[in-house]
Every structure is written in structure tokens, then in C-alpha cells.
Design a protein around this motif. Structure first.
Motif, PDB file in Angstrom:
ATOM      1  N   SER A  35       0.803  -1.267   0.124  1.00  0.00           N
ATOM      2  CA  SER A  35       0.116  -0.083  -0.095  1.00  0.00           C
ATOM      3  C   SER A  35       0.751   1.367  -0.064  1.00  0.00           C
ATOM      4  CB  SER A  35      -0.854   0.010   1.223  1.00  0.00           C
ATOM      5  OG  SER A  35      -0.198   0.126   2.303  1.00  0.00           O
ATOM      6  N   SER A  67      -9.735  -2.749   6.766  1.00  0.00           N
ATOM      7  CA  SER A  67      -9.691  -2.822   5.419  1.00  0.00           C
ATOM      8  C   SER A  67      -8.873  -4.035   4.757  1.00  0.00           C
ATOM      9  CB  SER A  67      -9.641  -1.459   4.804  1.00  0.00           C
ATOM     10  OG  SER A  67      -9.506  -1.377   3.620  1.00  0.00           O
ATOM     11  N   LEU A  70     -10.267  -7.325   5.501  1.00  0.00           N
ATOM     12  CA  LEU A  70     -11.280  -7.653   4.619  1.00  0.00           C
ATOM     13  C   LEU A  70     -10.917  -7.864   3.059  1.00  0.00           C
ATOM     14  CD1 LEU A  70     -13.894  -4.950   5.533  1.00  0.00           C
ATOM     15  CD2 LEU A  70     -14.050  -7.368   5.676  1.00  0.00           C
ATOM     16  N   GLY A  71      -9.761  -7.075   2.746  1.00  0.00           N
ATOM     17  CA  GLY A  71      -9.343  -7.502   1.498  1.00  0.00           C
ATOM     18  C   GLY A  71      -8.789  -8.839   1.347  1.00  0.00           C
ATOM     19  N   ARG A  91      -4.677  -8.828  -7.658  1.00  0.00           N
ATOM     20  CA  ARG A  91      -4.347  -7.923  -6.643  1.00  0.00           C
ATOM     21  C   ARG A  91      -3.262  -7.076  -6.965  1.00  0.00           C
ATOM     22  NH1 ARG A  91      -1.470  -6.262  -2.960  1.00  0.00           N
ATOM     23  NH2 ARG A  91      -1.944  -5.879  -0.639  1.00  0.00           N
ATOM     24  N   GLY A 257     -11.577  -4.979  -6.101  1.00  0.00           N
ATOM     25  CA  GLY A 257     -11.960  -4.439  -5.028  1.00  0.00           C
ATOM     26  C   GLY A 257     -10.899  -5.065  -3.765  1.00  0.00           C
ATOM     27  N   VAL A 258     -10.251  -5.954  -4.165  1.00  0.00           N
ATOM     28  CA  VAL A 258      -9.274  -6.704  -3.291  1.00  0.00           C
ATOM     29  C   VAL A 258      -8.066  -5.556  -3.330  1.00  0.00           C
ATOM     30  CG1 VAL A 258      -7.732  -8.522  -2.907  1.00  0.00           C
ATOM     31  CG2 VAL A 258      -9.866  -9.049  -3.198  1.00  0.00           C
ATOM     32  N   LEU A 261      -9.244  -2.390  -1.269  1.00  0.00           N
ATOM     33  CA  LEU A 261      -9.307  -2.684   0.436  1.00  0.00           C
ATOM     34  C   LEU A 261      -7.915  -3.021   0.799  1.00  0.00           C
ATOM     35  CD1 LEU A 261     -12.381  -4.927   0.413  1.00  0.00           C
ATOM     36  CD2 LEU A 261     -12.043  -2.849   1.450  1.00  0.00           C
ATOM     37  N   SER A 262      -7.005  -3.712   0.184  1.00  0.00           N
ATOM     38  CA  SER A 262      -5.688  -3.994   0.469  1.00  0.00           C
ATOM     39  C   SER A 262      -4.654  -2.951   0.362  1.00  0.00           C
ATOM     40  CB  SER A 262      -5.190  -5.349  -0.224  1.00  0.00           C
ATOM     41  OG  SER A 262      -6.205  -6.464   0.232  1.00  0.00           O
ATOM     42  N   ILE A 265      -7.133   2.095  -0.060  1.00  0.00           N
ATOM     43  CA  ILE A 265      -7.868   2.642   1.211  1.00  0.00           C
ATOM     44  C   ILE A 265      -7.233   2.675   2.358  1.00  0.00           C
ATOM     45  CG2 ILE A 265      -9.806   2.183   2.753  1.00  0.00           C
ATOM     46  CD1 ILE A 265     -11.450   1.168   0.027  1.00  0.00           C
TER      47      ILE A 265
END
Length: 329
Positions: A35, A67, A70-71, A91, A257-258, A261-262, A265
Motif C-alpha cells: 500500500s 480494510s 477484509l481484502g 491484486r 476490490g481486493v 481494500l488491501s 484505502i
């Protein structure tokens, strides 16, 4: 993500965390998910006031942890349709596209050492994620994350000269012993533990290489460079194992989305939090990640853990918390 704007816990000569700064171990958590980069926070401009300013910084850190996990949980659900290597490709490719669009790495003028660090950084990121997802496919989330946490914990303890750190090593070791499948737990496999250990080694290497990249690449361009390299490294195995299923729109959407979230965010939330709280507090909160992973595993995936497994996670969380304590002057 780390609070390098506050002070640099790395020794400029060795690239290791300075003695007395073991907090580096847990404040690197989000970064290892792909990230953020070592210099990302140092060079980030002061953000304008946003809705996040109304949330306490501790709340932002907890939201970031949720977050990330959840990812991981949604990624694990994808394993029913795609092998772990293909999910890793989705991812990392999503993260590379997003990071590349936001920060275009500058290649002109790089020395061969810069190239070596950047490529090593990317390869390490790829291997770390591949081994972690392979572990995730064989272990409950909380257990996989707890074992992976040994990587940054080891970096911090190795750079410290405090005798009390032997206690944290012992606690972490006890946690691993409690997690090992000594014939009574079908939810844990030796192969899964092996992959999680490799992911921990990758995480430790990632921490050191991210420091080197931060000294050679401006801003977050080192991470952008590494994520592109990582996507290239993972692409062959991901495409071969995923095949035509990778083109399914719903799987591509979940993969995006993964990635969000990973990576995107939690990175944004952590930047906001680090501007408003001491990095030691940040590190303490990040130490809770294995426990949060276990809870999300229960709620999202139905991964009910035994009391012994919870005790093991508590041991590793306690070791991480202990390693964040500052040395008394």
C-alpha cells in the motif's frame, strides 16, 4: 506505512532500524500489503481537511486494519474460483495500475544500484504475496497473519540490544509452537505454516528493501516501480494458473476490490492517522492486526479457532506489542 516524517528509525549505513526504535516492526504492516513506500509519508504534502479529519486517528488505524483484512478475506473467497497465484496477480496488477496512474516512476538517470534495489524490492513483494496467499489457502486467516507477523517482529528484535526482547522472541516462539499441527488440528497444515514462514521472511526483506528504495527513489515512486516489477514477475504464473477465468468480469471486479481494500484505502487512512498521532501509538494499534484477522476470519469466512489457536495469536500479538515499547533513557 511508517511515520518517517517524525523521525527516521533506520540507520543510514546499515538500513536496519536504529536501536531503541523497534516500532519499525509493526508500523510497516500496511506497507507490506503493497500500500505504501518507505518515503511515501516523508514526502507526502499536508492533506486538506476531509471527512477523515473528524475521525480520531486511532479509529483511522483500526479502519485501515479492517480494510486490509477484509481484502484478504475477499481474496480467500476467490480461491473457490481461482488458484491463489491468480488471485495474487489480480491484486498486484490492480495495485500496480492504481499506483502507476498516481505516481509514474522516473527511470531516466537511475544507476545500476538503483535498478538492483528497485527490482529486488519488486521481486520480494511478489514472492511475499505469493507465499502469503498460498498460506492463506491452507490456514485460517488469523493464523496466517499471526505467523507472517514474525517477519517484521524479527527485524525489530534483531536491531535491538535490549535483553527484554528475548522475552518477545520466546513469546512469539511459543505462539508458533501452539499453532503447529501436532496431530490434533485439521485446520492447520505444516505446508501452510511453511508458506506463512516464507511470507514472514519476505516481509522482513521487504522492510529492509523499502528503506533502501526510499533513499534512492523520490516520494512513493520506489513503490510504484516495485509494484510494476512485481506485476511482471507474478504475471506468468498468475495467467497460466488462472487462464480464461481471469477474463470473467465479476472476478476482475472482485480483484479490483481486493486491490482497493488491501492497498489504496488503508494507505490513505494511515497517512491521515500518522499525521495526527505518535508513531509508537500507531505501532501498538497495528500489533492488533492478527487478532483482527482472526475475528474477520470468523465473521466473514466462518473460520472458528480453537482456544489453543487463540492463545497462540495472543502470544504473537503480545510479542509485537512488547517490541514497540521505547527504551527508557
Amino acid at each position: 506505512m511508517t511515520a518517517f516524517a517524525l523521525d527516521d528509525p533506520f540507520d543510514r549505513g546499515s538500513g536496519l532500524p536504529k536501536p531503541g526504535n523497534p516500532l519499525r516492526t509493526v508500523s510497516m504492516v500496511a506497507l507490506t500489503r503493497g500500500s505504501a513506500g518507505y518515503a511515501g509519508y516523508r514526502s507526502a504534502p499536508q492533506a486538506r481537511r476531509s471527512a477523515a479529519d473528524s475521525i480520531p486517528p486511532s479509529g483511522l488505524v483500526l479502519l485501515a486494519i479492517v480494510s486490509v483484512q477484509l481484502g484478504a478475506g475477499f481474496a480467500k473467497e476467490l480461491f473457490a474460483a481461482l488458484p491463489p497465484s491468480a488471485v495474487v496477480f489480480l491484486r498486484i496488477a490492480a495495485g500496480a495500475l492504481i499506483m502507476g496512474a498516481l505516481v509514474r516512476p522516473r527511470l531516466k538517470g537511475l544507476s545500476w544500484r538503483d535498478w538492483a534495489v528497485g527490482i529486488g524490492f519488486g521481486v520480494t513483494l511478489a514472492l511475499m504475496n505469493l507465499t502469503f496467499y498460498e498460506a492463506l489457502s491452507r490456514l485460517p486467516m488469523g493464523i496466517a497473519v499471526a505467523i507472517e507477523f514474525l517477519g517484521p517482529l524479527g527485524v525489530a528484535v534483531a536491531a535491538s540490544r535490549r535483553r527484554i526482547d528475548l522475552l518477545w522472541i520466546g513469546l512469539a516462539g511459543a505462539g508458533v509452537v501452539l499453532l503447529a499441527p501436532w496431530g490434533q488440528s485439521a485446520s492447520v497444515s505444516w505446508l501452510g505454516i511453511g508458506f506463512a514462514m516464507l511470507a514472514a521472511v519476505g516481509w522482513a526483506g521487504y522492510i529492509l528493501l523499502s528503506a533502501a528504495a526510499g533513499r534512492r527513489f523520490p516520494g512513493t515512486s520506489g513503490l510504484s516501480f516495485a509494484m510494476i516489477v512485481s506485476a511482471v514477475v507474478v504475471a506468468p504464473v498468475g495467467v497460466v494458473t488462472g487462464g480464461a477465468d481471469l477474463l470473467q468480469p465479476e472476478l476482475l471486479l472482485i480483484g479490483l476490490g481486493v486491490g482497493l481494500l488491501s492497498s489504496v484505502i488503508p494507505y490513505s487512512l494511515e497517512l491521515q492517522a500518522l499525521r495526527r498521532m505518535p508513531k509508537q501509538v500507531f505501532g501498538i494499534l497495528m500489533s492488533l492486526e492478527p487478532a483482527v484477522a482472526a475475528l474477520i476470519g470468523v465473521l466473514l469466512l466462518g473460520e472458528v479457532l480453537h482456544a489453543q489457536q487463540w492463545a497462540a495469536i495472543v502470544c504473537i500479538v503480545a510479542a509485537s506489542l512488547g517490541s514497540t515499547r521505547r527504551r527508557k533513557s
